[in-house]
Design a protein around this motif. Sequence first.
Motif, mmCIF file in Angstrom:
data_model
loop_
_atom_site.group_PDB
_atom_site.id
_atom_site.type_symbol
_atom_site.label_atom_id
_atom_site.label_comp_id
_atom_site.label_asym_id
_atom_site.label_seq_id
_atom_site.Cartn_x
_atom_site.Cartn_y
_atom_site.Cartn_z
ATOM 1 N N CYS A 264 -0.635 4.557 7.845
ATOM 2 C CA CYS A 264 -0.689 3.396 6.958
ATOM 3 C C CYS A 264 -1.731 3.601 5.860
ATOM 4 C CB CYS A 264 -1.030 2.133 7.742
ATOM 5 S SG CYS A 264 0.240 1.617 8.928
ATOM 6 N N PHE A 265 -1.384 3.152 4.677
ATOM 7 C CA PHE A 265 -2.332 3.122 3.565
ATOM 8 C C PHE A 265 -1.847 2.095 2.558
ATOM 9 C CE2 PHE A 265 -4.090 4.266 -0.540
ATOM 10 C CZ PHE A 265 -5.429 4.428 -0.227
ATOM 11 N N GLY A 266 -2.744 1.185 2.148
ATOM 12 C CA GLY A 266 -2.376 0.120 1.229
ATOM 13 C C GLY A 266 -1.886 -1.108 1.970
ATOM 14 N N MET A 267 -1.782 -2.209 1.226
ATOM 15 C CA MET A 267 -1.399 -3.484 1.818
ATOM 16 C C MET A 267 -0.252 -4.118 1.043
ATOM 17 S SD MET A 267 -3.506 -3.608 4.349
ATOM 18 C CE MET A 267 -3.347 -5.278 4.986
ATOM 19 N N GLN A 268 0.722 -4.645 1.786
ATOM 20 C CA GLN A 268 1.810 -5.402 1.197
ATOM 21 C C GLN A 268 1.309 -6.802 0.834
ATOM 22 O OE1 GLN A 268 5.341 -4.107 1.027
ATOM 23 N NE2 GLN A 268 3.993 -2.337 1.119
ATOM 24 N N ALA A 269 1.880 -7.390 -0.200
ATOM 25 C CA ALA A 269 1.366 -8.676 -0.660
ATOM 26 C C ALA A 269 2.458 -9.500 -1.323
ATOM 27 C CB ALA A 269 0.203 -8.469 -1.629
ATOM 28 N N ALA A 270 2.216 -10.817 -1.337
ATOM 29 C CA ALA A 270 3.160 -11.753 -1.961
ATOM 30 C C ALA A 270 2.368 -12.851 -2.664
ATOM 31 C CB ALA A 270 4.086 -12.364 -0.913
ATOM 32 N N PRO A 271 2.753 -13.206 -3.898
ATOM 33 C CA PRO A 271 2.043 -14.282 -4.598
ATOM 34 C C PRO A 271 2.442 -15.647 -4.059
ATOM 35 C CG PRO A 271 3.895 -13.529 -5.910
ATOM 36 C CD PRO A 271 3.846 -12.642 -4.695
ATOM 37 N N GLN A 272 1.487 -16.576 -4.086
ATOM 38 C CA GLN A 272 1.813 -17.937 -3.649
ATOM 39 C C GLN A 272 2.757 -18.601 -4.642
ATOM 40 O OE1 GLN A 272 -1.502 -20.682 -3.202
ATOM 41 N NE2 GLN A 272 -0.403 -21.785 -1.605
ATOM 42 N N ARG A 273 2.525 -18.336 -5.933
ATOM 43 C CA ARG A 273 3.393 -18.876 -6.975
ATOM 44 C C ARG A 273 3.590 -17.816 -8.040
ATOM 45 N NH1 ARG A 273 -0.206 -23.082 -5.929
ATOM 46 N NH2 ARG A 273 0.739 -24.926 -4.946
ATOM 47 N N VAL A 274 4.582 -17.993 -8.879
ATOM 48 C CA VAL A 274 4.854 -17.033 -9.941
ATOM 49 C C VAL A 274 4.521 -17.661 -11.287
ATOM 50 C CG1 VAL A 274 6.635 -15.912 -8.567
ATOM 51 C CG2 VAL A 274 7.281 -17.715 -10.172
ATOM 52 N N GLY A 275 4.520 -16.808 -12.320
ATOM 53 C CA GLY A 275 4.266 -17.290 -13.665
ATOM 54 C C GLY A 275 2.857 -17.035 -14.159
ATOM 55 N N HIS A 276 1.965 -16.612 -13.272
ATOM 56 C CA HIS A 276 0.610 -16.283 -13.686
ATOM 57 C C HIS A 276 0.600 -14.944 -14.416
ATOM 58 C CE1 HIS A 276 -1.139 -19.486 -11.218
ATOM 59 N NE2 HIS A 276 -0.287 -19.134 -10.270
ATOM 60 N N THR A 277 -0.435 -14.714 -15.211
ATOM 61 C CA THR A 277 -0.660 -13.416 -15.828
ATOM 62 C C THR A 277 -1.838 -12.752 -15.137
ATOM 63 O OG1 THR A 277 0.185 -14.126 -17.983
ATOM 64 C CG2 THR A 277 -1.260 -12.203 -17.957
ATOM 65 N N VAL A 278 -1.656 -11.497 -14.717
ATOM 66 C CA VAL A 278 -2.731 -10.712 -14.121
ATOM 67 C C VAL A 278 -3.128 -9.638 -15.121
ATOM 68 C CG1 VAL A 278 -1.076 -9.227 -12.902
ATOM 69 C CG2 VAL A 278 -3.446 -9.338 -12.132
ATOM 70 N N CYS A 279 -4.443 -9.412 -15.253
ATOM 71 C CA CYS A 279 -4.961 -8.477 -16.247
ATOM 72 C C CYS A 279 -5.934 -7.504 -15.599
ATOM 73 C CB CYS A 279 -5.691 -9.219 -17.371
ATOM 74 S SG CYS A 279 -4.704 -10.463 -18.224
ATOM 75 N N VAL A 280 -5.986 -6.291 -16.130
ATOM 76 C CA VAL A 280 -7.041 -5.361 -15.736
ATOM 77 C C VAL A 280 -8.382 -6.000 -16.089
ATOM 78 C CG1 VAL A 280 -8.090 -3.106 -16.211
ATOM 79 C CG2 VAL A 280 -5.595 -3.318 -16.000
ATOM 80 N N GLY A 281 -9.312 -5.960 -15.150
ATOM 81 C CA GLY A 281 -10.609 -6.595 -15.343
ATOM 82 C C GLY A 281 -10.728 -7.969 -14.718
ATOM 83 N N ASP A 282 -9.616 -8.544 -14.265
ATOM 84 C CA ASP A 282 -9.669 -9.862 -13.629
ATOM 85 C C ASP A 282 -10.553 -9.824 -12.383
ATOM 86 O OD1 ASP A 282 -8.094 -11.266 -15.375
ATOM 87 O OD2 ASP A 282 -6.310 -11.309 -14.099
ATOM 88 N N PRO A 283 -11.358 -10.871 -12.171
ATOM 89 C CA PRO A 283 -12.137 -10.952 -10.934
ATOM 90 C C PRO A 283 -11.233 -11.269 -9.745
ATOM 91 C CG PRO A 283 -12.392 -12.959 -12.204
ATOM 92 C CD PRO A 283 -11.592 -12.020 -13.067
ATOM 93 N N VAL A 284 -11.630 -10.796 -8.584
ATOM 94 C CA VAL A 284 -10.883 -11.026 -7.350
ATOM 95 C C VAL A 284 -11.858 -11.532 -6.293
ATOM 96 C CG1 VAL A 284 -9.459 -9.976 -5.543
ATOM 97 C CG2 VAL A 284 -9.246 -9.197 -7.918
#
Length: 298
Positions: A264-284
């Motif tokens: 195993c390497f990496g994680m599968q993921a799903a957004p809670q909602r759609v329509g958002h914009t994700v950008c390089v540099g965004d805080p997490v």
Amino acid sequence: MPAESDGWTVAGLYTYPVKSCQGVALRSSIVTATGLQYDRLWMLVDARSGRFVTQRQHPRLALIQVTINEKRGMLELDAPGMSTLQVALNPTDLGAQVPVRVWYDTVMGRRCSAHADSWVTQFTGKPTWLLYKDPHHPRHVSRYVPAKCSPVPQAGFADVFPLHVTTDSSLSDVNLRVPHKLSHTHFRPNIVLTHPRAAPYEEERWTRVEIGRDCWSLFITSRTPRCSMPNVDLAVGAMREDKEPMTSMRTFRCIDPGKPSFVCFGMQAAPQRVGHTVCVGDPVVVREYGEHSLTEPL
């Protein structure tokens, strides 16, 4: 906010319009119902067997360069010795409907064109179709998805989930233990996260993170079992004869309690909602923690 979450940021964004072909690095992307924009909406299919084609069978797919030409509304494919293939980014004239099995799901595709089929057939050397994910037949993902993730996430031609997450710290640890230096490209993530002081594999304890200034939620649903594709030498489009890095990774990355034989390497993921914009540099920010175990097939 947990103190250990301080400092996580989005380091890279990648979309893979054609499954198993080269990806496209992005500075930003809309999060759509099926993941990052255009991600795995096209796929090659063996015209005789109806099975989807990947680098596992045709490692030379790693040589197909993909360009998103939004100005012309075209997806462009280039490969050594081939002319450029152009197909519509948002096709309205959909071809014949083709059901195709992607692991445990039957997914509906539409043939792009006779010209596209001829191009991929010439490249693979066997009868092959280029399919576009049928937008009228959504493919819902329910396994490992928390009940509060609403609406139920979808996927295009991705193996399972709409998003795949890796981290710089985990890749750095792998690179200390394998004979050939790897990039994130070998593991085909959509979102790469970085932190100046993170320990490797911290992401395996997460179940929900928030991304960006508007704090949209991303559910971390399961570990990602790896196939043989990381063994492809991406520069030449061929499987490495030493079967690395998977041979080495088998000695330290068979760690999921539900599937202890899976690398195993990496994680599968799903957004809670759609329509958002994700950008390089965004805080997490990591908001929720929990255990992961592959107790059923992805």
